[in-house]
Design a protein around this motif. Structure first.
Motif, mmCIF file in Angstrom:
data_model
loop_
_atom_site.group_PDB
_atom_site.id
_atom_site.type_symbol
_atom_site.label_atom_id
_atom_site.label_comp_id
_atom_site.label_asym_id
_atom_site.label_seq_id
_atom_site.Cartn_x
_atom_site.Cartn_y
_atom_site.Cartn_z
ATOM 1 N N ASP A 515 20.541 45.383 17.776
ATOM 2 C CA ASP A 515 19.520 46.156 17.088
ATOM 3 C C ASP A 515 20.160 47.251 16.246
ATOM 4 O OD1 ASP A 515 17.463 48.527 17.000
ATOM 5 O OD2 ASP A 515 16.318 46.708 17.393
ATOM 6 N N THR A 516 19.794 47.302 14.965
ATOM 7 C CA THR A 516 20.387 48.321 14.092
ATOM 8 C C THR A 516 19.925 49.720 14.463
ATOM 9 O OG1 THR A 516 18.598 48.072 12.466
ATOM 10 C CG2 THR A 516 20.572 46.702 12.182
ATOM 11 N N GLY A 517 18.735 49.819 15.055
ATOM 12 C CA GLY A 517 18.282 51.133 15.506
ATOM 13 C C GLY A 517 19.179 51.710 16.574
ATOM 14 N N GLN A 518 19.753 50.835 17.404
ATOM 15 C CA GLN A 518 20.726 51.276 18.393
ATOM 16 C C GLN A 518 22.093 51.492 17.758
ATOM 17 O OE1 GLN A 518 22.226 48.399 21.126
ATOM 18 N NE2 GLN A 518 22.537 49.867 22.777
ATOM 19 N N LEU A 519 22.514 50.561 16.897
ATOM 20 C CA LEU A 519 23.844 50.649 16.311
ATOM 21 C C LEU A 519 24.051 51.957 15.554
ATOM 22 C CD1 LEU A 519 24.357 47.010 14.952
ATOM 23 C CD2 LEU A 519 25.196 47.995 17.099
ATOM 24 N N LYS A 520 23.060 52.407 14.827
ATOM 25 C CA LYS A 520 23.246 53.619 14.026
ATOM 26 C C LYS A 520 23.274 54.882 14.878
ATOM 27 C CE LYS A 520 18.383 54.651 12.882
ATOM 28 N NZ LYS A 520 17.420 54.827 11.783
ATOM 29 N N ARG A 521 22.852 54.777 16.147
ATOM 30 C CA ARG A 521 22.862 55.933 17.046
ATOM 31 C C ARG A 521 24.068 55.945 17.986
ATOM 32 N NH1 ARG A 521 17.449 54.372 16.543
ATOM 33 N NH2 ARG A 521 16.053 56.078 15.918
ATOM 34 N N MET A 522 24.902 54.925 17.929
ATOM 35 C CA MET A 522 26.018 54.816 18.855
ATOM 36 C C MET A 522 27.097 55.837 18.527
ATOM 37 S SD MET A 522 25.083 52.362 20.870
ATOM 38 C CE MET A 522 26.563 51.832 21.706
ATOM 39 N N GLU A 523 27.705 56.385 19.576
ATOM 40 C CA GLU A 523 28.870 57.243 19.405
ATOM 41 C C GLU A 523 30.103 56.365 19.221
ATOM 42 O OE1 GLU A 523 28.669 60.458 19.168
ATOM 43 O OE2 GLU A 523 26.518 60.537 19.607
ATOM 44 N N SER A 524 31.118 56.952 18.629
ATOM 45 C CA SER A 524 32.337 56.195 18.363
ATOM 46 C C SER A 524 32.927 55.651 19.659
ATOM 47 C CB SER A 524 33.362 57.094 17.672
ATOM 48 O OG SER A 524 34.536 56.376 17.383
ATOM 49 N N GLY A 525 33.236 54.352 19.647
ATOM 50 C CA GLY A 525 33.850 53.729 20.804
ATOM 51 C C GLY A 525 32.883 53.207 21.836
ATOM 52 N N GLU A 526 31.590 53.424 21.670
ATOM 53 C CA GLU A 526 30.626 52.920 22.636
ATOM 54 C C GLU A 526 30.436 51.410 22.474
ATOM 55 O OE1 GLU A 526 27.145 55.529 24.067
ATOM 56 O OE2 GLU A 526 27.352 56.015 21.940
ATOM 57 N N THR A 527 29.976 50.794 23.540
ATOM 58 C CA THR A 527 29.672 49.369 23.510
ATOM 59 C C THR A 527 28.167 49.193 23.384
ATOM 60 O OG1 THR A 527 31.569 48.857 24.906
ATOM 61 C CG2 THR A 527 29.849 47.182 24.744
ATOM 62 N N PRO A 528 27.700 48.593 22.282
ATOM 63 C CA PRO A 528 26.246 48.446 22.117
ATOM 64 C C PRO A 528 25.692 47.368 23.033
ATOM 65 C CG PRO A 528 27.405 47.401 20.305
ATOM 66 C CD PRO A 528 28.450 48.085 21.122
ATOM 67 N N ARG A 529 24.407 47.458 23.273
ATOM 68 C CA ARG A 529 23.711 46.462 24.087
ATOM 69 C C ARG A 529 23.329 45.272 23.208
ATOM 70 N NH1 ARG A 529 18.352 48.775 26.024
ATOM 71 N NH2 ARG A 529 19.748 50.193 27.115
ATOM 72 N N ARG A 530 23.454 44.095 23.748
ATOM 73 C CA ARG A 530 23.126 42.907 22.973
ATOM 74 C C ARG A 530 21.992 42.141 23.639
ATOM 75 N NH1 ARG A 530 27.551 38.027 23.835
ATOM 76 N NH2 ARG A 530 27.272 37.768 26.083
ATOM 77 N N GLY A 531 21.272 41.406 22.802
ATOM 78 C CA GLY A 531 20.271 40.474 23.301
ATOM 79 C C GLY A 531 20.788 39.058 23.145
ATOM 80 N N ARG A 532 21.103 38.416 24.241
ATOM 81 C CA ARG A 532 21.726 37.093 24.198
ATOM 82 C C ARG A 532 20.688 36.024 23.868
ATOM 83 N NH1 ARG A 532 23.391 32.637 27.305
ATOM 84 N NH2 ARG A 532 25.638 32.177 27.184
ATOM 85 N N ILE A 533 20.941 35.239 22.801
ATOM 86 C CA ILE A 533 20.059 34.140 22.418
ATOM 87 C C ILE A 533 20.427 32.875 23.192
ATOM 88 C CG2 ILE A 533 19.223 32.716 20.519
ATOM 89 C CD1 ILE A 533 18.380 35.624 20.299
ATOM 90 N N GLY A 534 21.701 32.547 23.220
ATOM 91 C CA GLY A 534 22.139 31.344 23.922
ATOM 92 C C GLY A 534 23.459 30.838 23.389
ATOM 93 N N GLY A 535 24.018 29.836 24.062
ATOM 94 C CA GLY A 535 25.291 29.274 23.674
ATOM 95 C C GLY A 535 25.135 27.997 22.864
ATOM 96 N N GLY A 536 26.263 27.396 22.495
ATOM 97 C CA GLY A 536 26.263 26.140 21.759
ATOM 98 C C GLY A 536 26.180 26.273 20.268
ATOM 99 N N TRP A 537 26.290 27.471 19.728
ATOM 100 C CA TRP A 537 26.114 27.662 18.292
ATOM 101 C C TRP A 537 27.392 27.379 17.504
ATOM 102 C CZ3 TRP A 537 21.547 29.010 15.713
ATOM 103 C CH2 TRP A 537 20.445 29.159 16.562
ATOM 104 N N ASN A 538 28.449 26.980 18.183
ATOM 105 C CA ASN A 538 29.650 26.552 17.450
ATOM 106 C C ASN A 538 29.462 25.196 16.780
ATOM 107 O OD1 ASN A 538 31.226 28.750 17.782
ATOM 108 N ND2 ASN A 538 32.427 27.964 19.504
ATOM 109 N N THR A 539 28.358 24.517 17.082
ATOM 110 C CA THR A 539 28.077 23.238 16.424
ATOM 111 C C THR A 539 27.713 23.420 14.959
ATOM 112 O OG1 THR A 539 26.810 21.179 16.647
ATOM 113 C CG2 THR A 539 25.624 23.235 16.980
#
Length: 739
Positions: A515-539
């Motif tokens: 989420d860009t709303g989270q990314l723009k509020r992150m402090e330097s070096g923090e790890t943002p939270r992600r929403g996992r969609i799923g695997g297999g997208w290397n196809t």
């Protein structure tokens, strides 16, 4: 030892009599009072109802028949004498008032006049005009005992401790205190018990250092004991307490706090370690039998229960064994009482705020505590009203990201934590209110629409509000509730939280949302939270996110379409068609034809740009050629409207790293290109309207990895689509490759 009272007592003045008429009382000697109702183990015959007193009442003295108190009415101090026998409270006129410890004598101040009153008999004992005494070289009044005024008088250039009184003719008498070293300079006095007082003094020693001393004075015989030496590197002694059997005071030996105790009649001083908090503030200290009782009057105002130096209420410490026990949850002051014990102003969890009698224990045991008077105010934290919180549907868009919460509590030294949890995902965030609205006890932990820097998605929520008392007294309060967040759908918002998202793909083929709303509020070096969609997208070898859809080409050339559900997930894929392996680049996310739907652009190996207009059914119309020569670009990005044209725009990066802007005309064609300065040689991706100003924005990413991310906020001006100033950015940890 009885007091010397040579002056014939007089009836109280007419002003006092008027006051007694108004309050419905008199100052006649009451019957002998039974003990107050018990808090802890008290004798069975001491069970009586507590007296009612106003809030913020403070005990000033405790005599055989009653006690003197002070409370506030607005900015004014009001002094009251209360009888033990029947709880009759007499409001005293004028003032202020002080008291002789452990007696029924109070002292009223009227300008330079000091009048001593016997509250047990309702009579005036004696009156002194300090202005007149100044003519006798009196320069400091130290205290009062019985009818005696203890003061300093300058004689032959040095200060002597003198005892002033009046004979039966009303004439002033003057007696020096004997037994005090002549080289001492006496500065302060402490009331200790009905029979004696303590003098604080200083002396310059032969080595040039100044040392402090304490001496016990008997006002009846005008004699003093040999002084106790006080070992302290402070310029004053704090605090001091005395009883008929002991004298106690605080010392400081370097960084260490010491409790010094001497038995009356002996010069032997026992010293033991004391609480560290004594070095930071003046504690209140008193003696009850063979126990010292102490506490921090400011603990509820300044201390946090997590502070290792905090004092937990009124503590009794044995003068013989060092054993300690807690008597009260908190204490504001301790004053001597007539029975050799103390009157405490403070509170307990069971009985609330008020005045408590601390009585010496049996056979040297711990003191007992009993309720003397109650204000009716709980000591534990209480709720004055139920929290004001949202119910039903809450539209975060119309509230501009601020949802009001409030809670009125019984006192201000509290931290209020508001925890909000999104029911579907379990994601939560906490808002803290560390102090109330100034001048009130109302806390407002208004919610900013974020869950730990993450804009809140649509859906059902529960909330829990917890109020924790900072002094650690009593339990925390907690209230709960629920509501539902609604938000209007927005471009690039795949999880329904009103903020655009960007897609990433990991090396092992996991597709995620950030989420860009989270990314723009992150402090330097923090790890943002992600929403996992799923695997297999290397196809897929090409993936093109749009505003509410995503298209992906597999390695056989088949194009697939995914629709956003609005909760951070995608629908099962739908086949668009085959033959897409002829294209080297794909992009989507702009409406190029003016129908409100995201169209698709593709470039083939020969550099021709093709437009696939979106259809209402979710697929695309037959391709339409836009133009050739696009092989000069190594990346194209459909950005949406960033520069104020009639429809979506296109940004292209050439092989030299220069970015070019193509304004959409709304008919599937573009204006002539214009150069964009300031984007640098990085990759850019469309991110929707991050800052909420109505124009779509871009995110730039280094060519390899995502260690540093910049946010380019569009201006809506085609000549200068982005500000000339350095764009905001931040270092990230753990972020996958942005698509």
């Amino acid at each position: 030892m009885p007091h010397h009272r040579p002056v014939a007592p007089r009836l109280l003045t007419a002003a006092v009599a008027v006051a007694l008429t108004v309050t419905g009382g008199s100052l006649a000697a009451p019957a002998v009072a039974a003990g107050p109702s018990a808090v802890t183990a008290a004798p069975a015959d001491a069970q009586h109802a507590a007296i009612s007193v106003p809030p913020d009442t403070v005990a000033l003295s405790g005599g055989p028949s009653g006690f003197l108190t002070r409370h506030k009415e607005g900015e004014r101090d009001v002094f009251t004498w209360t009888r033990y026998a029947d709880g009759l409270r007499t409001r005293l006129p004028g003032g202020p008032y002080t008291a002789e410890p452990g007696t029924d004598t109070v002292v009223r101040t009227d300008g330079t006049t000091r009048t001593l009153l016997d509250m047990a008999t309702g009579r005036e004992l004696v009156s002194y005009d300090l202005a007149a005494l100044d003519g006798s070289s009196v320069f400091t009044a130290l205290g009062y005992h019985g009818t005696t005024l203890v003061a300093l008088r300058r004689v032959d250039g040095r200060a002597e401790v003198r005892l002033f009184g009046k004979d039966d003719q009303g004439r002033l008498t003057d007696r020096p205190v004997t037994g005090l070293p002549e080289t001492m300079t006496w500065r302060f006095a402490s009331d200790t018990d009905p029979e004696t007082m303590l003098l604080h003094g200083f002396r310059k020693e032969a080595d040039g250092t100044w040392r402090q001393y304490l001496s016990v004075v008997d006002p009846v015989t005008a004699t003093a004991t040999a002084p106790y030496e006080v070992r302290s590197n402070q310029n004053r002694i704090k605090p001091v307490a005395g009883s008929q059997t002991h004298v106690a005071w605080q010392e400081q030996d370097g960084p260490n706090e010491i409790l010094a105790v001497a038995r009356r009649g002996s010069q032997e001083v026992t010293r033991s370690p004391w609480v560290e908090r004594a070095g930071w503030t003046t504690l209140t200290l008193g003696l009850a039998g063979d126990w010292a009782v102490y506490g921090d009057p400011d603990a509820r105002v300044y201390l946090d229960y997590r502070d290792p130096d905090a004092l937990p209420g009124a503590i009794a410490q044995s003068l013989t064994t060092g054993e300690t026990t807690r008597l009260l949850a908190h204490v504001k002051s301790l004053v001597p009482a007539a029975d050799g014990g103390l009157l405490a102003t403070g509170g307990t969890i069971e009985h609330g705020e008020g005045l408590y009698r601390i009585t010496p224990g049996v056979n040297g045991g711990p003191p007992t505590v009993s309720v003397l008077a109650t204000t009716g105010v709980p000591t534990i934290l209480t709720s004055l009203s139920e929290p004001q919180a949202p119910t039903g549907a809450v539209d975060l868009d119309t509230l501009d990201g601020k949802v009001p919460f409030s809670w009125k509590l019984s006192r201000p030294r509290v931290h209020v934590a508001l925890k909000l949890t999104h029911t579907a995902s379990g994601t939560s965030g906490t808002v803290m209110a560390y102090s109330p609205v100034p001048g009130t006890t109302e806390f407002r932990p208004d919610w900013d629409g974020l869950l730990d820097k993450f804009p809140a998605p649509r859906g059902a929520y529960t909330w829990t509000m917890t109020a924790t008392p900072l002094d650690g007294i009593g339990p925390a309060l907690q209230r709960t509730g629920s509501f539902t967040v609604t938000r209007a759908p927005r471009a690039h918002d795949f999880d329904g939280n009103g903020s655009p998202d960007v897609f990433t793909r990991s090396l092992d083929g996991v597709l995620s949302l950030y989420d860009t709303g989270q990314l723009k509020r992150m402090e330097s070096g923090e790890t943002p939270r992600r929403g996992r969609i799923g695997g297999g997208w290397n196809t897929y070898d090409l993936i093109a996110p749009a505003n509410r859809t995503l298209v992906a080409r597999d390695r056989t050339g088949v194009l697939w379409s995914y629709q956003a559900r609005g909760d951070g997930t995608l629908t099962p894929r739908a086949r668009v068609g085959g033959g897409w392996q002829v294209y080297s680049k794909l992009t989507s996310g702009s409406d190029f034809t003016g129908d409100g739907r995201d169209d698709l652009l593709a470039t083939d190996a020969s550099g021709v740009l093709w437009l696939y207009a979106a259809r209402p059914e979710g697929n695309f119309a037959a391709r339409r050629k836009i133009g050739g020569g696009w092989q000069t670009y190594d990346r194209i990005t459909a950005t949406g409207n960033i520069a104020g044209a009639t429809s979506g725009d296109l940004v292209a990066r050439d092989k030299d790293g220069v970015f070019w802007l193509y304004l959409g005309k709304g008919d599937g064609t573009f204006t002539a290109r214009s150069r964009i300065d300031g984007l640098g040689p990085y990759r850019v991706t469309s991110a929707g309207d991050i800052d909420g100003d109505g124009w779509n924005d871009l995110i730039s990413i280094p060519p390899t990895g995502n260690t540093y991310m910049r946010f380019y906020y569009a201006t809506g001006l085609w000549r200068a689509p982005f500000p000339a100033t350095e764009p905001p950015g931040t270092h990230m940890r753990g972020l996958d490759q942005i698509l």
